[in-house]
Design a protein around this motif. Structure first.
Motif, PDB file in Angstrom:
ATOM      1  N   THR A  67     -31.690  14.836 -12.690  1.00  0.00           N
ATOM      2  CA  THR A  67     -30.322  15.039 -12.843  1.00  0.00           C
ATOM      3  C   THR A  67     -30.055  14.707 -14.551  1.00  0.00           C
ATOM      4  O   THR A  67     -29.125  15.834 -14.899  1.00  0.00           O
ATOM      5  CB  THR A  67     -29.433  14.018 -12.254  1.00  0.00           C
ATOM      6  OG1 THR A  67     -29.689  13.952 -10.909  1.00  0.00           O
ATOM      7  CG2 THR A  67     -27.903  13.777 -12.511  1.00  0.00           C
ATOM      8  N   ARG A 111     -30.812  18.403 -16.090  1.00  0.00           N
ATOM      9  CA  ARG A 111     -29.968  19.506 -15.846  1.00  0.00           C
ATOM     10  C   ARG A 111     -28.619  19.162 -16.446  1.00  0.00           C
ATOM     11  O   ARG A 111     -27.592  20.104 -16.933  1.00  0.00           O
ATOM     12  CB  ARG A 111     -29.430  19.313 -14.221  1.00  0.00           C
ATOM     13  CG  ARG A 111     -28.725  20.631 -13.862  1.00  0.00           C
ATOM     14  CD  ARG A 111     -29.345  21.966 -13.962  1.00  0.00           C
ATOM     15  NE  ARG A 111     -28.579  22.885 -13.543  1.00  0.00           N
ATOM     16  CZ  ARG A 111     -28.741  23.645 -12.513  1.00  0.00           C
ATOM     17  NH1 ARG A 111     -29.430  23.325 -11.506  1.00  0.00           N
ATOM     18  NH2 ARG A 111     -27.819  24.574 -12.079  1.00  0.00           N
ATOM     19  N   ASP A 115     -26.776  22.073 -18.746  1.00  0.00           N
ATOM     20  CA  ASP A 115     -25.591  22.532 -18.271  1.00  0.00           C
ATOM     21  C   ASP A 115     -24.259  22.029 -19.192  1.00  0.00           C
ATOM     22  O   ASP A 115     -23.222  22.810 -19.065  1.00  0.00           O
ATOM     23  CB  ASP A 115     -25.325  22.142 -16.625  1.00  0.00           C
ATOM     24  CG  ASP A 115     -25.967  22.931 -15.913  1.00  0.00           C
ATOM     25  OD1 ASP A 115     -26.899  23.663 -16.115  1.00  0.00           O
ATOM     26  OD2 ASP A 115     -26.258  22.429 -14.847  1.00  0.00           O
ATOM     27  N   THR A 162     -20.622  17.640 -15.786  1.00  0.00           N
ATOM     28  CA  THR A 162     -21.051  16.543 -14.977  1.00  0.00           C
ATOM     29  C   THR A 162     -21.347  17.018 -13.594  1.00  0.00           C
ATOM     30  O   THR A 162     -21.818  16.199 -12.847  1.00  0.00           O
ATOM     31  CB  THR A 162     -19.592  15.546 -14.824  1.00  0.00           C
ATOM     32  OG1 THR A 162     -18.662  16.363 -14.261  1.00  0.00           O
ATOM     33  CG2 THR A 162     -19.335  14.892 -15.839  1.00  0.00           C
ATOM     34  N   GLN A 163     -21.515  18.167 -13.578  1.00  0.00           N
ATOM     35  CA  GLN A 163     -21.818  18.642 -11.883  1.00  0.00           C
ATOM     36  C   GLN A 163     -23.395  18.082 -11.495  1.00  0.00           C
ATOM     37  O   GLN A 163     -23.097  17.655 -10.307  1.00  0.00           O
ATOM     38  CB  GLN A 163     -21.697  20.242 -11.802  1.00  0.00           C
ATOM     39  CG  GLN A 163     -21.931  20.821 -10.438  1.00  0.00           C
ATOM     40  CD  GLN A 163     -20.938  20.017  -9.559  1.00  0.00           C
ATOM     41  OE1 GLN A 163     -19.751  20.622  -9.830  1.00  0.00           O
ATOM     42  NE2 GLN A 163     -21.147  19.484  -8.416  1.00  0.00           N
ATOM     43  N   PRO A 164     -24.172  18.075 -12.242  1.00  0.00           N
ATOM     44  CA  PRO A 164     -25.616  17.358 -11.747  1.00  0.00           C
ATOM     45  C   PRO A 164     -25.407  15.972 -11.602  1.00  0.00           C
ATOM     46  O   PRO A 164     -25.911  15.433 -10.430  1.00  0.00           O
ATOM     47  CB  PRO A 164     -26.449  17.801 -13.029  1.00  0.00           C
ATOM     48  CG  PRO A 164     -25.894  18.880 -13.549  1.00  0.00           C
ATOM     49  CD  PRO A 164     -24.409  18.775 -13.411  1.00  0.00           C
ATOM     50  N   GLU A 194     -22.414  14.404 -10.374  1.00  0.00           N
ATOM     51  CA  GLU A 194     -21.659  14.466  -9.447  1.00  0.00           C
ATOM     52  C   GLU A 194     -22.608  14.565  -8.086  1.00  0.00           C
ATOM     53  O   GLU A 194     -22.527  13.939  -7.047  1.00  0.00           O
ATOM     54  CB  GLU A 194     -20.489  15.515  -9.279  1.00  0.00           C
ATOM     55  CG  GLU A 194     -19.522  14.869 -10.327  1.00  0.00           C
ATOM     56  CD  GLU A 194     -18.619  16.090 -10.755  1.00  0.00           C
ATOM     57  OE1 GLU A 194     -18.365  17.079 -10.054  1.00  0.00           O
ATOM     58  OE2 GLU A 194     -17.772  15.938 -11.783  1.00  0.00           O
ATOM     59  N   ASP A 195     -23.368  15.602  -8.139  1.00  0.00           N
ATOM     60  CA  ASP A 195     -24.254  15.897  -7.092  1.00  0.00           C
ATOM     61  C   ASP A 195     -25.246  14.763  -6.866  1.00  0.00           C
ATOM     62  O   ASP A 195     -25.363  14.533  -5.702  1.00  0.00           O
ATOM     63  CB  ASP A 195     -25.270  17.169  -7.495  1.00  0.00           C
ATOM     64  CG  ASP A 195     -24.515  18.537  -7.520  1.00  0.00           C
ATOM     65  OD1 ASP A 195     -23.360  18.507  -7.092  1.00  0.00           O
ATOM     66  OD2 ASP A 195     -25.067  19.391  -7.982  1.00  0.00           O
ATOM     67  N   PHE A 196     -25.609  14.102  -7.846  1.00  0.00           N
ATOM     68  CA  PHE A 196     -26.809  12.934  -7.811  1.00  0.00           C
ATOM     69  C   PHE A 196     -25.960  11.864  -7.136  1.00  0.00           C
ATOM     70  O   PHE A 196     -26.360  11.435  -5.918  1.00  0.00           O
ATOM     71  CB  PHE A 196     -27.117  12.512  -9.172  1.00  0.00           C
ATOM     72  CG  PHE A 196     -27.836  11.156  -9.037  1.00  0.00           C
ATOM     73  CD1 PHE A 196     -29.227  10.962  -8.887  1.00  0.00           C
ATOM     74  CD2 PHE A 196     -27.078   9.939  -9.247  1.00  0.00           C
ATOM     75  CE1 PHE A 196     -29.824   9.955  -8.722  1.00  0.00           C
ATOM     76  CE2 PHE A 196     -27.888   8.776  -9.186  1.00  0.00           C
ATOM     77  CZ  PHE A 196     -29.118   8.761  -8.735  1.00  0.00           C
ATOM     78  N   THR A 199     -23.290  12.068  -4.933  1.00  0.00           N
ATOM     79  CA  THR A 199     -22.925  12.514  -3.742  1.00  0.00           C
ATOM     80  C   THR A 199     -24.131  12.259  -2.945  1.00  0.00           C
ATOM     81  O   THR A 199     -24.197  11.783  -1.791  1.00  0.00           O
ATOM     82  CB  THR A 199     -22.314  13.767  -3.795  1.00  0.00           C
ATOM     83  OG1 THR A 199     -21.082  13.572  -4.462  1.00  0.00           O
ATOM     84  CG2 THR A 199     -21.894  14.219  -2.182  1.00  0.00           C
ATOM     85  N   VAL A 200     -25.109  12.959  -3.309  1.00  0.00           N
ATOM     86  CA  VAL A 200     -26.493  12.997  -2.494  1.00  0.00           C
ATOM     87  C   VAL A 200     -27.172  11.684  -2.222  1.00  0.00           C
ATOM     88  O   VAL A 200     -27.467  11.165  -1.205  1.00  0.00           O
ATOM     89  CB  VAL A 200     -27.553  14.072  -2.984  1.00  0.00           C
ATOM     90  CG1 VAL A 200     -28.815  14.116  -2.144  1.00  0.00           C
ATOM     91  CG2 VAL A 200     -26.959  15.294  -2.731  1.00  0.00           C
ATOM     92  N   THR A 205     -25.126  10.029   0.878  1.00  0.00           N
ATOM     93  CA  THR A 205     -26.018  10.567   1.984  1.00  0.00           C
ATOM     94  C   THR A 205     -27.373   9.766   2.176  1.00  0.00           C
ATOM     95  O   THR A 205     -27.648   9.405   3.351  1.00  0.00           O
ATOM     96  CB  THR A 205     -26.366  11.938   1.789  1.00  0.00           C
ATOM     97  OG1 THR A 205     -25.232  12.801   1.497  1.00  0.00           O
ATOM     98  CG2 THR A 205     -27.373  12.895   2.877  1.00  0.00           C
TER      99      THR A 205
END
Length: 189
Positions: free
Chosen positions: A163, A166, A170, A173-175, A177-179, A181-182, A186
């Motif tokens: 993360t 990436r 980039d 903050t998208q990577p 935020e993905d971290f 969330t997942v 999840t």
């Protein structure tokens, strides 16, 4: 307050310089100039730049913000708070630097067994800490006990290091935020 030893000044300066510019961009001369010590004194304390690099990794791992805990939180909340702190530091540095240990792994692991070994030890120590918090969260009923805590600890740290790479590429903050969330919404349920 006692004056720091020359060795200590070199190590502290090297942590900052290598984290900011990378290992290859920092010569012994660059580090000693930034530390305000004679270049010759470097060799009184280190056999090589490679030995200093390993010490930089060890020191960064031991003194990282990662090691700070937030009292009064549940185990899963503590784990999330650790990653939130690291996220805030990355954003505060405008997506530069990332994790010095991850940076050294990418830059030196193929070229220096001394540094690679210290990187591996440091990453293992961090993933062991994550594992402990996952085990505590499992005992508290926050995370399923069906999941292997040790494997999760390694996975979460590996995902975080990716993360950071990436996010640096980039510059957003998208990577991150993905971290979050997942991993937290999840995987660690």
């Amino acid at each position: 307050m006692p004056r720091a030893s020359v060795r200590e000044v070199i190590v502290e300066t090297a942590v900052q310089e290598i984290h900011k510019y990378g290992y290859a961009a920092c010569s012994v001369d660059t580090i000693t100039k930034a530390a305000g010590v004679p270049k010759g004194s470097f060799y009184n304390h280190f056999k090589s730049k490679e030995d200093l690099g390993a010490e930089v990794v060890r020191r960064y791992a031991a003194e990282s913000e990662w090691n700070r805990t937030t009292p009064g939180l549940s185990p899963l909340e503590r784990l999330r708070a650790r990653f939130t702190t690291m996220k805030d530091i990355l954003i505060g540095n405008e997506y530069t630097r990332g994790c010095l240990i991850g940076n050294m792994a990418a830059e030196r692991a193929d070229h220096s067994d001394v540094i690679r070994t210290q990187v591996a030890l440091s990453l293992t120590s961090w993933s062991d800490g994550i594992t402990e918090e996952i085990e505590q969260a499992q005992a508290a009923g926050e995370i399923s006990e069906k999941l292997d805590a040790r494997q999760l600890g390694r996975f979460v740290l590996n995902a975080w290091e990716g993360t950071l790479l990436r996010a640096k590429a980039d510059k957003n903050t998208q990577p991150i935020e993905d971290f979050f969330t997942v991993v937290f919404d999840t995987v660690l349920r």
